[in-house]
Design a protein around this motif. Structure first.
Motif: not given
Length: 281
Positions: A114-128, A174-184
């Motif tokens: 699968s694929a997901v596009r991740i874009k930084n919409t803030s004004k600073s550098h972000v780690a994910f 149904k899959s019980n697998v979940k994914f979480k994306i965190v940022s800093l």
């Protein structure tokens, strides 16, 4: 005339009576009236003073209550403000596409993507960073990174699809697998290491929790077409990163080329000398 005089005398007495009644009425009456007036004045003054003192005391009481120490009121205000801030939605630093789902083609017994596009919409550098509830059967590429303001990346998610149980229909599984994306939020373009999130746990924000949705690969749909485009774009980006950067600087002549050019000049010079020698003979 006598009547007139009598009337005049009566009027005069009336006037004198009023004067004596208000001003004194002869010795004792004047003293009694003045004492009564002074006592009433004193009582009125005392009453006014008592009222004013009562008001001042009440003002002090209520003023003290109204002007209570700020430290006594601040805890309530701070608690209310903290509750209000907690109710506000968290400001996201990243924008995901898809926003809350990861679409996988349903192919039992195979590893699908699968694929997901991740874009930084803030004004600073972000780690994910990616996190999953099934690290043994799922992994992400890249598992994390740092995005500059406005930068985007397509991450590929790999998952092994298990065989259905109890004669269950494929797409009903149904899959019980979940994914979480965190940022800093980070200061500038630094090198990504997973330990960044451990060092600043209080600054880490949960961007989104993605759940797994299976698609029938034999049935065309908009989600499947979009998934194919994102996977192709992700593969092209990986191949582009593998290529060495093109050298756009000035071309530096190697030592061997310099020697070869010197030899050619030497040979031309000798040949010209020989021709001149023959002509002179």
């Amino acid at each position: 005339m006598a009547i007139a005089d009598g009337k005049a005398d009566g009027k005069g007495w009336g006037i004198f009576r009023l004067r004596f009644f208000g001003g004194g009425g002869g010795g004792g009456g004047g003293a009694g009236s003045s004492s009564s007036n002074s006592s009433s004045t004193l009582s009125l003054t005392h009453h006014r003073h008592s009222r004013s003192s009562g008001r001042s005391q009440m003002g002090q009481v209520y003023g003290g209550a109204a002007a209570a120490p700020a430290a006594r009121r601040n805890p309530g205000a701070s608690s209310i403000s903290s509750v209000a801030w907690s109710l506000l939605p968290t400001r996201r630093r990243l924008r995901l596409d898809p926003t809350s789902k990861l679409y996988f083609p349903y192919e039992p017994g195979k590893q699908v993507r699968s694929a997901v596009r991740i874009k930084n919409t803030s004004k600073s550098h972000v780690a994910f960073k990616f996190q999953t509830t099934a690290p043994k059967s799922c992994f992400m590429r890249p598992p994390g990174g740092i995005l500059s303001p406005g930068e985007s990346i397509i991450a590929t998610v790999f998952k092994f699809v298990e065989q259905p149980e109890n004669n269950e229909r494929p797409l009903d599984q149904k899959s019980n697998v979940k994914f979480k994306i965190v940022s800093l939020k980070v200061n500038g373009p630094v090198e990504y290491v997973p330990e960044l999130f451990d060092e600043q746990k209080d600054q880490v924000s949960v961007e989104q929790i993605l759940r797994v949705v299976f698609l029938d690969p034999d049935r065309p749909c908009s989600q499947m077409e979009k998934l194919k485009r994102q996977l192709a774009e992700a593969e092209a980006a990986v191949e582009a990163r593998k290529k060495p950067p093109e050298d756009t600087g000035p071309r530096i002549v190697g030592e061997g080329l310099v020697i070869d050019e010197w030899k050619e000049r030497r040979e031309r010079y000798l040949a010209r000398q020989q021709v001149e020698g023959v002509d002179s003979v």
